[in-house]
Design a protein around this motif. Structure first.
Motif, short mmCIF file in Angstrom:
data_model
loop_
_atom_site.label_atom_id
_atom_site.label_comp_id
_atom_site.label_asym_id
_atom_site.label_seq_id
_atom_site.Cartn_x
_atom_site.Cartn_y
_atom_site.Cartn_z
N ASP A 42 83.75 -36.32 1.61
CA ASP A 42 85.08 -36.57 1.06
C ASP A 42 85.44 -35.32 0.25
N GLY A 47 91.07 -33.85 -1.17
CA GLY A 47 91.60 -34.76 -2.19
C GLY A 47 92.94 -34.36 -2.81
N PRO A 48 93.90 -33.84 -2.03
CA PRO A 48 95.18 -33.49 -2.65
C PRO A 48 95.98 -34.75 -2.96
N ASN A 49 96.92 -34.60 -3.85
CA ASN A 49 97.78 -35.73 -4.20
C ASN A 49 99.14 -35.51 -3.57
N HIS A 53 90.85 -37.91 1.91
CA HIS A 53 91.08 -38.86 0.81
C HIS A 53 92.27 -38.46 -0.09
N GLY A 103 95.32 -38.53 -2.54
CA GLY A 103 95.75 -39.32 -3.69
C GLY A 103 97.18 -39.73 -3.40
N TYR A 150 92.00 -45.63 -9.98
CA TYR A 150 91.30 -44.64 -9.16
C TYR A 150 89.92 -45.16 -8.74
N ASP A 158 88.35 -46.12 -5.02
CA ASP A 158 87.14 -45.44 -4.57
C ASP A 158 86.08 -46.47 -4.14
N TYR A 218 80.87 -36.47 -2.20
CA TYR A 218 82.18 -36.23 -2.78
C TYR A 218 82.22 -34.83 -3.37
N THR A 230 84.34 -32.74 -5.70
CA THR A 230 85.48 -32.71 -6.64
C THR A 230 85.12 -31.87 -7.85
N GLN A 235 85.01 -34.79 -13.03
CA GLN A 235 85.03 -36.18 -12.58
C GLN A 235 83.63 -36.79 -12.58
N PHE A 261 82.19 -40.68 -11.21
CA PHE A 261 81.28 -40.92 -10.08
C PHE A 261 79.98 -41.58 -10.55
N1 ARG Z 1 92.91 -36.92 -5.68
C1 ARG Z 1 91.82 -36.68 -6.55
C2 ARG Z 1 92.20 -35.60 -7.58
O1 ARG Z 1 93.20 -34.94 -7.44
C3 ARG Z 1 90.58 -36.23 -5.83
C4 ARG Z 1 90.01 -37.25 -4.86
C5 ARG Z 1 88.55 -37.06 -4.64
N2 ARG Z 1 87.96 -38.07 -3.81
C6 ARG Z 1 87.64 -39.30 -4.22
N3 ARG Z 1 87.19 -40.14 -3.35
N4 ARG Z 1 87.80 -39.68 -5.45
O2 ARG Z 1 91.48 -35.43 -8.53
#
Ligand code: ARG
Length: 569
Positions: free
Chosen positions: A122, A125-127, A162, A164, A313, A317, A335, A337, A341, A345
Protein backbone atom coordinates in the motif's frame (compact mmCIF):
# COMPACT_ATOMS: atom_id res chain seq x y z
CA UNK A 1 29.76 -23.09 -6.21
CA UNK A 2 26.19 -21.84 -6.09
CA UNK A 3 26.12 -19.62 -3.02
CA UNK A 4 26.75 -16.15 -1.75
CA UNK A 5 30.34 -16.28 -0.75
CA UNK A 6 29.68 -15.17 2.84
CA UNK A 7 27.13 -17.98 3.27
CA UNK A 8 29.62 -20.39 1.79
CA UNK A 9 32.24 -19.43 4.37
CA UNK A 10 29.64 -19.39 7.15
CA UNK A 11 28.64 -22.98 6.40
CA UNK A 12 32.23 -24.10 6.69
CA UNK A 13 32.73 -22.07 9.84
CA UNK A 14 29.64 -23.63 11.41
CA UNK A 15 31.26 -27.05 11.09
CA UNK A 16 34.53 -25.76 12.49
CA UNK A 17 32.83 -24.11 15.48
CA UNK A 18 30.82 -27.27 16.17
CA UNK A 19 33.96 -29.33 16.13
CA UNK A 20 35.58 -26.96 18.62
CA UNK A 21 32.43 -26.82 20.75
CA UNK A 22 32.10 -23.08 20.34
CA UNK A 23 28.50 -21.97 20.87
CA UNK A 24 28.01 -19.49 18.04
CA UNK A 25 26.17 -19.15 14.75
CA UNK A 26 28.85 -17.56 12.59
CA UNK A 27 28.33 -14.38 10.62
CA UNK A 28 30.84 -13.50 7.94
CA UNK A 29 30.99 -9.96 6.61
CA UNK A 30 32.58 -8.22 3.68
CA UNK A 31 35.94 -6.93 4.82
CA UNK A 32 36.19 -3.34 5.95
CA UNK A 33 39.93 -3.46 5.23
CA UNK A 34 39.95 -4.54 1.60
CA UNK A 35 43.72 -4.08 1.51
CA UNK A 36 44.04 -6.93 4.01
CA UNK A 37 41.38 -9.44 3.00
CA UNK A 38 38.07 -10.00 1.22
CA UNK A 39 35.86 -11.30 4.01
CA UNK A 40 36.19 -11.33 7.76
CA UNK A 41 34.82 -13.18 10.78
CA UNK A 42 34.73 -11.28 14.07
CA UNK A 43 32.98 -13.91 16.18
CA UNK A 44 36.05 -14.58 18.35
CA UNK A 45 35.30 -11.41 20.30
CA UNK A 46 31.86 -12.47 21.50
CA UNK A 47 33.11 -16.00 22.17
CA UNK A 48 35.96 -14.56 24.20
CA UNK A 49 33.55 -12.65 26.41
CA UNK A 50 31.36 -15.64 26.94
CA UNK A 51 34.16 -18.11 27.61
CA UNK A 52 36.52 -15.70 29.40
CA UNK A 53 39.30 -16.46 27.00
CA UNK A 54 41.63 -14.34 24.92
CA UNK A 55 40.01 -13.50 21.55
CA UNK A 56 43.21 -13.91 19.60
CA UNK A 57 43.71 -17.44 21.00
CA UNK A 58 40.21 -18.31 19.91
CA UNK A 59 40.69 -16.92 16.43
CA UNK A 60 43.92 -18.89 16.12
CA UNK A 61 42.24 -22.13 17.14
CA UNK A 62 39.40 -21.58 14.69
CA UNK A 63 41.84 -20.76 11.89
CA UNK A 64 43.95 -23.85 12.56
CA UNK A 65 40.88 -26.09 12.59
CA UNK A 66 39.51 -24.45 9.47
CA UNK A 67 42.76 -25.11 7.65
CA UNK A 68 42.82 -28.70 8.84
CA UNK A 69 39.22 -29.43 7.81
CA UNK A 70 39.42 -27.64 4.49
CA UNK A 71 43.08 -28.05 3.74
CA UNK A 72 42.68 -28.89 0.10
CA UNK A 73 40.01 -26.44 -1.00
CA UNK A 74 41.16 -24.19 -3.74
CA UNK A 75 38.86 -21.39 -2.65
CA UNK A 76 41.10 -19.38 -0.38
CA UNK A 77 44.62 -18.14 -0.84
CA UNK A 78 44.83 -17.02 2.75
CA UNK A 79 42.99 -17.67 6.02
CA UNK A 80 44.59 -15.82 8.84
CA UNK A 81 44.07 -15.02 12.52
CA UNK A 82 44.95 -11.39 13.15
CA UNK A 83 45.31 -9.51 16.44
CA UNK A 84 43.30 -8.70 18.44
CA UNK A 85 40.99 -11.51 17.23
CA UNK A 86 39.86 -11.18 13.63
CA UNK A 87 39.91 -13.96 11.08
CA UNK A 88 40.63 -12.80 7.54
CA UNK A 89 39.76 -14.66 4.37
CA UNK A 90 41.23 -13.97 0.96
CA UNK A 91 39.62 -15.63 -2.03
CA UNK A 92 41.55 -17.34 -4.79
CA UNK A 93 41.19 -16.21 -8.40
CA UNK A 94 39.64 -19.58 -9.20
CA UNK A 95 36.99 -19.08 -6.57
CA UNK A 96 36.18 -15.55 -7.71
CA UNK A 97 35.87 -16.50 -11.34
CA UNK A 98 33.87 -19.60 -10.64
CA UNK A 99 31.22 -17.56 -8.82
CA UNK A 100 31.23 -14.86 -11.49
CA UNK A 101 30.65 -17.48 -14.17
CA UNK A 102 27.84 -18.94 -12.17
CA UNK A 103 26.26 -15.49 -11.76
CA UNK A 104 26.63 -14.82 -15.45
CA UNK A 105 24.89 -18.03 -16.42
CA UNK A 106 22.07 -18.03 -13.89
CA UNK A 107 18.76 -16.28 -13.77
CA UNK A 108 18.89 -13.09 -11.65
CA UNK A 109 22.58 -13.55 -10.94
CA UNK A 110 21.97 -16.73 -8.96
CA UNK A 111 20.28 -15.14 -5.95
CA UNK A 112 18.48 -17.61 -3.71
CA UNK A 113 14.71 -17.31 -3.95
CA UNK A 114 12.54 -17.38 -0.82
CA UNK A 115 9.24 -19.28 -0.60
CA UNK A 116 6.67 -17.46 -2.69
CA UNK A 117 4.19 -15.28 -0.81
CA UNK A 118 1.25 -13.07 -1.66
CA UNK A 119 2.11 -9.55 -0.53
CA UNK A 120 -0.02 -6.42 -0.69
CA UNK A 121 1.89 -3.18 -0.78
CA UNK A 122 0.00 0.00 0.00
CA UNK A 123 1.83 3.12 -1.16
CA UNK A 124 1.21 6.40 -2.98
CA UNK A 125 -1.77 7.25 -0.78
CA UNK A 126 -2.68 10.59 -2.40
CA UNK A 127 -5.78 12.44 -1.28
CA UNK A 128 -8.22 13.25 -4.03
CA UNK A 129 -9.17 16.86 -4.74
CA UNK A 130 -5.77 17.97 -3.46
CA UNK A 131 -2.86 18.42 -5.86
CA UNK A 132 0.06 16.01 -5.41
CA UNK A 133 2.94 17.79 -3.77
CA UNK A 134 6.45 17.03 -2.65
CA UNK A 135 5.14 15.28 0.48
CA UNK A 136 3.75 12.54 -1.77
CA UNK A 137 6.99 11.93 -3.61
CA UNK A 138 8.70 9.46 -1.33
CA UNK A 139 5.78 7.14 -0.89
CA UNK A 140 5.58 6.79 -4.68
CA UNK A 141 9.33 6.40 -5.28
CA UNK A 142 10.23 4.24 -2.29
CA UNK A 143 7.05 2.18 -2.56
CA UNK A 144 7.53 1.47 -6.25
CA UNK A 145 11.09 0.34 -5.63
CA UNK A 146 10.15 -1.95 -2.74
CA UNK A 147 7.40 -3.42 -4.91
CA UNK A 148 9.86 -4.17 -7.70
CA UNK A 149 12.35 -5.74 -5.29
CA UNK A 150 9.66 -8.02 -3.83
CA UNK A 151 8.63 -9.10 -7.32
CA UNK A 152 12.26 -9.74 -8.24
CA UNK A 153 12.31 -12.24 -5.38
CA UNK A 154 9.43 -14.06 -6.98
CA UNK A 155 6.54 -12.94 -4.82
CA UNK A 156 3.01 -12.35 -5.96
CA UNK A 157 2.78 -8.62 -5.25
CA UNK A 158 -0.40 -6.57 -5.42
CA UNK A 159 -0.03 -2.82 -5.25
CA UNK A 160 -2.81 -0.57 -4.02
CA UNK A 161 -2.73 3.23 -4.23
CA UNK A 162 -5.22 3.52 -1.32
CA UNK A 163 -6.63 6.93 -2.20
CA UNK A 164 -7.63 9.24 0.61
CA UNK A 165 -11.06 9.82 -0.89
CA UNK A 166 -13.50 9.95 2.03
CA UNK A 167 -11.91 12.46 4.35
CA UNK A 168 -12.83 15.99 5.39
CA UNK A 169 -11.37 17.54 2.26
CA UNK A 170 -14.20 16.07 0.19
CA UNK A 171 -16.87 17.74 2.30
CA UNK A 172 -14.95 21.00 2.05
CA UNK A 173 -14.63 20.83 -1.71
CA UNK A 174 -18.27 19.88 -2.20
CA UNK A 175 -19.27 22.86 -0.05
CA UNK A 176 -16.97 25.14 -2.05
CA UNK A 177 -18.31 23.93 -5.39
CA UNK A 178 -21.91 24.30 -4.32
CA UNK A 179 -21.42 27.75 -2.88
CA UNK A 180 -19.95 28.91 -6.19
CA UNK A 181 -22.78 27.24 -8.08
CA UNK A 182 -20.41 25.03 -10.03
CA UNK A 183 -22.37 22.11 -11.39
CA UNK A 184 -21.05 18.58 -11.41
CA UNK A 185 -20.36 18.45 -15.13
CA UNK A 186 -18.29 21.61 -15.05
CA UNK A 187 -15.77 20.35 -12.50
CA UNK A 188 -12.21 20.46 -13.84
CA UNK A 189 -8.82 19.93 -12.26
CA UNK A 190 -8.14 23.66 -12.39
CA UNK A 191 -11.30 24.31 -10.39
CA UNK A 192 -10.36 21.67 -7.83
CA UNK A 193 -6.86 23.07 -7.51
CA UNK A 194 -8.37 26.46 -6.76
CA UNK A 195 -11.24 25.40 -4.48
CA UNK A 196 -9.30 23.12 -2.16
CA UNK A 197 -6.81 25.71 -0.81
CA UNK A 198 -9.57 28.30 -0.58
CA UNK A 199 -11.81 26.00 1.47
CA UNK A 200 -9.10 24.64 3.69
CA UNK A 201 -8.14 28.24 4.53
CA UNK A 202 -11.76 29.15 5.19
CA UNK A 203 -12.31 26.17 7.48
CA UNK A 204 -9.30 27.18 9.53
CA UNK A 205 -10.82 30.62 10.17
CA UNK A 206 -14.48 29.79 10.39
CA UNK A 207 -15.74 27.10 12.77
CA UNK A 208 -19.28 27.27 11.46
CA UNK A 209 -18.24 26.42 7.90
CA UNK A 210 -15.95 23.74 9.24
CA UNK A 211 -18.88 22.08 11.02
CA UNK A 212 -21.01 22.21 7.89
CA UNK A 213 -18.21 20.63 5.85
CA UNK A 214 -17.82 17.87 8.43
CA UNK A 215 -21.55 17.21 8.21
CA UNK A 216 -21.39 17.05 4.40
CA UNK A 217 -18.57 14.51 4.71
CA UNK A 218 -20.62 12.44 7.15
CA UNK A 219 -23.73 12.61 4.92
CA UNK A 220 -21.63 11.58 1.94
CA UNK A 221 -20.33 8.57 3.85
CA UNK A 222 -23.92 7.71 4.81
CA UNK A 223 -24.89 7.63 1.16
CA UNK A 224 -26.44 11.07 0.40
CA UNK A 225 -27.14 10.88 -3.32
CA UNK A 226 -26.34 14.44 -4.33
CA UNK A 227 -23.00 14.34 -2.51
CA UNK A 228 -22.29 10.92 -3.96
CA UNK A 229 -22.71 12.36 -7.45
CA UNK A 230 -20.23 15.15 -6.64
CA UNK A 231 -17.88 12.62 -5.11
CA UNK A 232 -17.88 10.36 -8.15
CA UNK A 233 -17.03 13.26 -10.43
CA UNK A 234 -14.35 14.68 -8.13
CA UNK A 235 -12.74 11.27 -7.83
CA UNK A 236 -12.77 10.85 -11.60
CA UNK A 237 -11.28 14.28 -12.39
CA UNK A 238 -8.75 14.22 -9.60
CA UNK A 239 -7.92 10.55 -10.19
CA UNK A 240 -7.06 11.32 -13.82
CA UNK A 241 -4.59 13.97 -12.74
CA UNK A 242 -3.04 11.70 -10.11
CA UNK A 243 -2.66 8.99 -12.73
CA UNK A 244 -0.93 11.45 -15.07
CA UNK A 245 1.67 12.24 -12.39
CA UNK A 246 2.24 8.58 -11.52
CA UNK A 247 2.60 7.76 -15.19
CA UNK A 248 5.26 10.43 -15.47
CA UNK A 249 7.04 8.81 -12.52
CA UNK A 250 6.55 5.35 -14.05
CA UNK A 251 4.80 4.27 -10.87
CA UNK A 252 1.98 1.79 -11.37
CA UNK A 253 -0.75 0.27 -9.24
CA UNK A 254 -2.81 -2.88 -9.65
CA UNK A 255 -5.62 -1.49 -7.52
CA UNK A 256 -7.02 2.01 -7.47
CA UNK A 257 -9.04 1.48 -4.31
CA UNK A 258 -9.57 4.11 -1.70
CA UNK A 259 -10.97 4.62 1.75
CA UNK A 260 -14.48 4.71 0.27
CA UNK A 261 -14.10 1.15 -1.04
CA UNK A 262 -13.61 -0.06 2.50
CA UNK A 263 -16.98 1.17 3.77
CA UNK A 264 -18.86 -2.03 2.96
CA UNK A 265 -16.36 -3.91 5.15
CA UNK A 266 -16.78 -1.77 8.25
CA UNK A 267 -19.64 -3.99 9.45
CA UNK A 268 -17.54 -7.11 9.10
CA UNK A 269 -14.80 -5.49 11.14
CA UNK A 270 -17.34 -4.44 13.77
CA UNK A 271 -18.79 -7.96 14.04
CA UNK A 272 -15.33 -9.44 14.51
CA UNK A 273 -14.51 -6.87 17.18
CA UNK A 274 -17.79 -7.52 18.97
CA UNK A 275 -17.33 -11.28 18.84
CA UNK A 276 -14.05 -10.84 20.70
CA UNK A 277 -15.59 -8.23 23.04
CA UNK A 278 -12.94 -5.72 22.10
CA UNK A 279 -15.11 -2.63 21.62
CA UNK A 280 -15.56 -0.27 24.53
CA UNK A 281 -17.78 2.79 24.97
CA UNK A 282 -15.92 5.92 25.91
CA UNK A 283 -17.66 9.28 26.01
CA UNK A 284 -19.99 8.12 23.27
CA UNK A 285 -17.20 6.86 21.03
CA UNK A 286 -16.31 3.23 20.33
CA UNK A 287 -12.71 2.46 21.17
CA UNK A 288 -10.31 -0.45 21.51
CA UNK A 289 -7.58 -0.50 24.13
CA UNK A 290 -4.29 -1.36 22.52
CA UNK A 291 -1.72 -0.39 25.15
CA UNK A 292 0.57 -3.06 26.59
CA UNK A 293 2.26 -2.98 29.96
CA UNK A 294 5.70 -3.21 28.35
CA UNK A 295 5.14 -0.08 26.20
CA UNK A 296 7.77 2.57 26.85
CA UNK A 297 5.46 5.33 25.62
CA UNK A 298 1.77 5.59 26.34
CA UNK A 299 -0.29 4.32 23.42
CA UNK A 300 -3.77 5.87 23.19
CA UNK A 301 -6.73 3.62 22.33
CA UNK A 302 -7.72 2.96 18.72
CA UNK A 303 -10.90 4.89 17.90
CA UNK A 304 -13.30 2.83 15.82
CA UNK A 305 -16.18 5.29 15.67
CA UNK A 306 -16.53 8.85 16.90
CA UNK A 307 -19.37 9.96 19.18
CA UNK A 308 -21.14 11.65 16.23
CA UNK A 309 -21.15 8.32 14.40
CA UNK A 310 -18.35 9.25 11.98
CA UNK A 311 -15.64 6.80 11.01
CA UNK A 312 -11.99 7.69 10.94
CA UNK A 313 -8.78 6.99 9.08
CA UNK A 314 -8.14 4.02 11.38
CA UNK A 315 -11.60 2.57 10.77
CA UNK A 316 -11.16 2.51 7.02
CA UNK A 317 -7.68 1.07 7.38
CA UNK A 318 -9.06 -1.74 9.53
CA UNK A 319 -11.96 -2.34 7.15
CA UNK A 320 -9.49 -2.37 4.24
CA UNK A 321 -7.60 -5.18 5.95
CA UNK A 322 -10.80 -7.25 6.02
CA UNK A 323 -11.35 -6.45 2.36
CA UNK A 324 -7.80 -7.46 1.44
CA UNK A 325 -7.94 -10.71 3.36
CA UNK A 326 -11.25 -11.67 1.76
CA UNK A 327 -9.97 -10.81 -1.73
CA UNK A 328 -6.37 -12.01 -1.60
CA UNK A 329 -5.58 -13.70 1.72
CA UNK A 330 -2.06 -12.21 1.73
CA UNK A 331 0.80 -13.39 3.94
CA UNK A 332 1.95 -9.81 4.27
CA UNK A 333 0.57 -6.29 4.03
CA UNK A 334 3.11 -3.47 3.76
CA UNK A 335 2.40 0.23 4.17
CA UNK A 336 4.75 2.90 2.85
CA UNK A 337 3.92 6.20 4.52
CA UNK A 338 5.48 9.09 6.33
CA UNK A 339 7.20 7.98 9.55
CA UNK A 340 4.93 10.33 11.47
CA UNK A 341 2.10 7.85 10.96
CA UNK A 342 3.99 5.34 13.11
CA UNK A 343 1.61 5.49 16.04
CA UNK A 344 -1.44 5.02 13.84
CA UNK A 345 0.02 1.82 12.42
CA UNK A 346 1.12 0.52 15.82
CA UNK A 347 -2.48 0.93 17.01
CA UNK A 348 -3.88 -0.66 13.86
CA UNK A 349 -1.54 -3.66 14.02
CA UNK A 350 -2.32 -4.14 17.71
CA UNK A 351 -6.02 -4.36 16.87
CA UNK A 352 -5.18 -6.98 14.24
CA UNK A 353 -3.20 -8.89 16.83
CA UNK A 354 -6.15 -8.88 19.23
CA UNK A 355 -8.39 -10.10 16.43
CA UNK A 356 -6.00 -12.97 15.72
CA UNK A 357 -5.35 -11.70 12.18
CA UNK A 358 -1.60 -11.48 12.71
CA UNK A 359 -1.44 -15.28 13.01
CA UNK A 360 -1.76 -15.58 9.27
CA UNK A 361 -0.93 -12.10 7.97
CA UNK A 362 2.14 -10.04 8.89
CA UNK A 363 2.04 -6.29 8.87
CA UNK A 364 4.88 -3.86 8.29
CA UNK A 365 4.89 -0.09 8.43
CA UNK A 366 7.71 1.14 6.21
CA UNK A 367 8.13 4.76 7.21
CA UNK A 368 10.05 7.50 5.47
CA UNK A 369 11.46 10.90 6.43
CA UNK A 370 10.98 14.36 4.96
CA UNK A 371 12.28 15.95 1.77
CA UNK A 372 14.00 19.15 2.84
CA UNK A 373 15.12 22.25 0.96
CA UNK A 374 18.62 23.75 0.99
CA UNK A 375 17.82 25.43 4.31
CA UNK A 376 17.32 22.01 5.91
CA UNK A 377 13.62 22.67 6.47
CA UNK A 378 10.72 20.95 4.66
CA UNK A 379 10.96 21.82 0.99
CA UNK A 380 8.96 24.95 0.12
CA UNK A 381 8.30 27.11 -2.91
CA UNK A 382 9.06 30.83 -2.79
CA UNK A 383 5.42 31.33 -1.88
CA UNK A 384 6.05 29.23 1.21
CA UNK A 385 3.95 26.21 0.26
CA UNK A 386 5.02 22.66 -0.52
CA UNK A 387 5.76 22.58 -4.26
CA UNK A 388 3.40 20.60 -6.43
CA UNK A 389 5.08 17.65 -8.09
CA UNK A 390 4.67 19.30 -11.48
CA UNK A 391 6.69 22.25 -10.20
CA UNK A 392 9.39 19.95 -8.87
CA UNK A 393 9.67 18.22 -12.25
CA UNK A 394 10.04 21.56 -14.03
CA UNK A 395 12.65 22.80 -11.59
CA UNK A 396 14.65 19.59 -12.00
CA UNK A 397 14.46 19.71 -15.78
CA UNK A 398 15.75 23.29 -15.77
CA UNK A 399 18.58 22.38 -13.44
CA UNK A 400 19.59 19.52 -15.71
CA UNK A 401 19.45 21.65 -18.86
CA UNK A 402 21.53 24.35 -17.16
CA UNK A 403 24.12 21.87 -15.93
CA UNK A 404 25.49 21.28 -19.43
CA UNK A 405 24.65 23.09 -22.71
CA UNK A 406 24.75 19.75 -24.52
CA UNK A 407 21.76 18.51 -22.56
CA UNK A 408 19.47 20.77 -24.57
CA UNK A 409 19.95 18.51 -27.59
CA UNK A 410 18.35 15.54 -25.83
CA UNK A 411 14.90 14.54 -26.98
CA UNK A 412 11.92 15.01 -24.65
CA UNK A 413 11.52 11.39 -23.80
CA UNK A 414 15.14 11.11 -22.70
CA UNK A 415 14.87 14.37 -20.78
CA UNK A 416 11.92 13.04 -18.81
CA UNK A 417 13.88 9.88 -18.09
CA UNK A 418 16.71 12.04 -16.74
CA UNK A 419 14.36 14.11 -14.57
CA UNK A 420 13.07 10.87 -13.10
CA UNK A 421 16.57 9.51 -12.58
CA UNK A 422 17.70 12.69 -10.85
CA UNK A 423 14.76 12.80 -8.46
CA UNK A 424 14.66 9.08 -7.76
CA UNK A 425 18.36 8.55 -7.24
CA UNK A 426 18.53 11.60 -4.96
CA UNK A 427 15.81 10.05 -2.86
CA UNK A 428 16.70 6.37 -2.95
CA UNK A 429 20.36 6.77 -2.03
CA UNK A 430 19.18 7.86 1.43
CA UNK A 431 17.96 5.43 4.03
CA UNK A 432 14.20 5.89 3.72
CA UNK A 433 13.87 6.69 7.41
CA UNK A 434 16.21 9.70 7.14
CA UNK A 435 15.29 13.19 5.97
CA UNK A 436 17.32 14.48 3.05
CA UNK A 437 18.00 17.74 1.27
CA UNK A 438 16.85 17.91 -2.32
CA UNK A 439 19.33 20.01 -4.27
CA UNK A 440 18.28 19.93 -7.93
CA UNK A 441 21.59 21.43 -9.07
CA UNK A 442 23.79 18.96 -7.22
CA UNK A 443 21.72 15.92 -8.21
CA UNK A 444 21.62 16.95 -11.90
CA UNK A 445 25.36 16.75 -12.25
CA UNK A 446 26.91 13.89 -14.12
CA UNK A 447 29.69 13.88 -11.52
CA UNK A 448 29.04 12.58 -8.02
CA UNK A 449 26.52 10.25 -6.47
CA UNK A 450 23.71 11.07 -8.87
CA UNK A 451 21.29 9.46 -11.27
CA UNK A 452 22.99 11.03 -14.32
CA UNK A 453 26.35 9.62 -13.20
CA UNK A 454 24.95 6.08 -13.05
CA UNK A 455 23.20 6.41 -16.41
CA UNK A 456 26.25 7.93 -18.04
CA UNK A 457 28.42 5.08 -16.77
CA UNK A 458 25.98 2.53 -18.08
CA UNK A 459 25.79 4.08 -21.55
CA UNK A 460 29.55 4.40 -21.74
CA UNK A 461 30.10 0.71 -21.04
CA UNK A 462 27.18 -0.41 -23.18
CA UNK A 463 28.73 1.59 -26.02
CA UNK A 464 32.00 -0.30 -25.79
CA UNK A 465 30.19 -3.60 -25.98
CA UNK A 466 28.28 -2.46 -29.05
CA UNK A 467 31.44 -1.21 -30.74
CA UNK A 468 33.19 -4.50 -30.08
CA UNK A 469 30.18 -6.48 -31.34
CA UNK A 470 30.32 -8.41 -28.14
CA UNK A 471 28.22 -11.57 -27.82
CA UNK A 472 28.44 -13.41 -24.54
CA UNK A 473 29.23 -17.02 -25.20
CA UNK A 474 32.44 -17.83 -23.37
CA UNK A 475 33.19 -18.12 -19.70
CA UNK A 476 35.74 -16.12 -17.76
CA UNK A 477 39.14 -17.77 -17.58
CA UNK A 478 40.92 -18.17 -14.27
CA UNK A 479 43.04 -15.08 -14.55
CA UNK A 480 42.62 -11.72 -12.84
CA UNK A 481 44.90 -9.15 -14.46
CA UNK A 482 45.43 -6.31 -12.04
CA UNK A 483 44.14 -4.56 -8.94
CA UNK A 484 41.29 -2.49 -10.37
CA UNK A 485 40.23 -5.59 -12.25
CA UNK A 486 40.11 -7.58 -9.01
CA UNK A 487 38.26 -4.77 -7.23
CA UNK A 488 35.58 -4.73 -9.90
CA UNK A 489 35.15 -8.50 -9.67
CA UNK A 490 34.89 -8.35 -5.89
CA UNK A 491 32.25 -5.63 -6.14
CA UNK A 492 30.20 -7.82 -8.45
CA UNK A 493 30.43 -10.61 -5.89
CA UNK A 494 28.88 -8.26 -3.35
CA UNK A 495 25.70 -8.02 -5.39
CA UNK A 496 23.87 -10.84 -3.68
CA UNK A 497 24.62 -9.41 -0.25
CA UNK A 498 23.30 -6.03 -1.31
CA UNK A 499 20.19 -7.49 -2.90
CA UNK A 500 19.39 -9.77 0.03
CA UNK A 501 19.93 -7.02 2.51
CA UNK A 502 17.75 -4.52 0.70
CA UNK A 503 15.09 -7.19 0.29
CA UNK A 504 14.94 -8.18 3.95
CA UNK A 505 15.15 -4.63 5.32
CA UNK A 506 12.97 -3.07 2.59
CA UNK A 507 15.69 -0.47 2.09
CA UNK A 508 16.20 0.41 -1.58
CA UNK A 509 19.04 2.67 -0.40
CA UNK A 510 21.23 -0.42 -0.02
CA UNK A 511 20.84 -1.12 -3.73
CA UNK A 512 21.27 2.50 -4.74
CA UNK A 513 24.55 2.71 -2.87
CA UNK A 514 25.75 -0.62 -4.18
CA UNK A 515 24.97 0.56 -7.69
CA UNK A 516 26.94 3.74 -7.17
CA UNK A 517 29.95 1.81 -5.86
CA UNK A 518 29.79 -0.59 -8.78
CA UNK A 519 29.84 2.37 -11.18
CA UNK A 520 32.85 3.87 -9.38
CA UNK A 521 34.69 0.55 -9.75
CA UNK A 522 33.66 0.31 -13.38
CA UNK A 523 34.91 3.78 -14.24
CA UNK A 524 38.21 3.07 -12.50
CA UNK A 525 38.48 -0.20 -14.36
CA UNK A 526 37.75 1.40 -17.68
CA UNK A 527 40.16 4.27 -17.17
CA UNK A 528 43.01 1.94 -16.24
CA UNK A 529 42.37 -0.88 -18.66
CA UNK A 530 42.06 0.12 -22.28
CA UNK A 531 40.18 -2.48 -24.15
CA UNK A 532 39.88 -1.21 -27.69
CA UNK A 533 43.42 -1.85 -28.88
CA UNK A 534 44.17 -4.92 -26.82
CA UNK A 535 46.03 -7.59 -28.68
CA UNK A 536 45.81 -10.23 -25.99
CA UNK A 537 42.61 -11.91 -27.19
CA UNK A 538 42.03 -13.87 -24.03
CA UNK A 539 42.37 -10.80 -21.85
CA UNK A 540 40.11 -8.77 -24.09
CA UNK A 541 37.44 -11.45 -24.01
CA UNK A 542 37.64 -11.69 -20.21
CA UNK A 543 37.26 -7.97 -19.82
CA UNK A 544 34.35 -7.77 -22.20
CA UNK A 545 32.62 -10.54 -20.26
CA UNK A 546 33.15 -8.53 -17.11
CA UNK A 547 31.77 -5.35 -18.65
CA UNK A 548 28.80 -7.20 -20.04
CA UNK A 549 27.99 -8.74 -16.66
CA UNK A 550 28.31 -5.30 -15.04
CA UNK A 551 25.95 -3.77 -17.59
CA UNK A 552 23.36 -6.45 -16.93
CA UNK A 553 23.60 -5.83 -13.21
CA UNK A 554 23.25 -2.06 -13.59
CA UNK A 555 20.24 -2.55 -15.82
CA UNK A 556 18.45 -4.75 -13.32
CA UNK A 557 19.37 -2.55 -10.36
CA UNK A 558 18.13 0.55 -12.17
CA UNK A 559 14.90 -1.25 -12.89
CA UNK A 560 14.55 -2.13 -9.22
CA UNK A 561 14.99 1.53 -8.34
CA UNK A 562 12.37 2.50 -10.91
CA UNK A 563 14.88 4.30 -13.13
CA UNK A 564 14.76 3.96 -16.91
CA UNK A 565 17.68 4.21 -19.31
CA UNK A 566 17.80 6.98 -21.95
CA UNK A 567 18.82 6.27 -25.54
CA UNK A 568 21.77 8.61 -25.24
CA UNK A 569 23.27 11.33 -23.09
N1 ARG B 1 -3.82 9.29 2.41
C1 ARG B 1 -2.90 9.10 3.47
C2 ARG B 1 -2.10 10.39 3.71
O1 ARG B 1 -2.14 11.30 2.91
C3 ARG B 1 -1.93 7.98 3.21
C4 ARG B 1 -2.57 6.61 3.08
C5 ARG B 1 -1.62 5.52 3.42
N2 ARG B 1 -2.22 4.22 3.39
C6 ARG B 1 -2.99 3.72 4.37
N3 ARG B 1 -3.54 2.56 4.19
N4 ARG B 1 -3.23 4.38 5.46
O2 ARG B 1 -1.43 10.49 4.71
Amino acid sequence: MKKVISTFIEEKLTKVLEKLNYPLKPKVIISNRKDLCDYQFDGAFSLAKELHENPFNISEKITAEFQKMYANTSFFTKIEAVRPGFINFTLSDTCINEILNHMKESDKFAITMPAKETIIIDYGGPNIAKPLHVGHLRSAIVGESIKRILKYYGHEVISDVHLGDYGLQIGQVIYGLKSENISINDITIEILDRIYPKMSGLCKENDEIKTICAQITKDLQDGNQEYQAYFVKIREVSGRDILRIYDYLDVHFDLWYGESNAYPYIDKAKQALEAKKLLKQSEGALIIDVAKSEDSKELPPFIFQKSNGAYLYGTTDLATIFERIIDYNPQKILYVTDLRQGMHFTQLFRVCEKLGITKSTNFEHLGFGTVNGLDGKPYKTRAGTAPKLDELFTETKEAFLNSNPKNTSMDNEDLDILVNAIIKFADLQNNREKDYIFDSKKFSSVIGKTGPYILYTYLRIANILTKENYISTNKLTNTIYNNVDRELRMKILELENALNYSYTTRLPSILANYLYELCVNLNAFYENNHINNLEDVKKKEDWLILLDLSCKIIKDMLYLLGINIPKKM
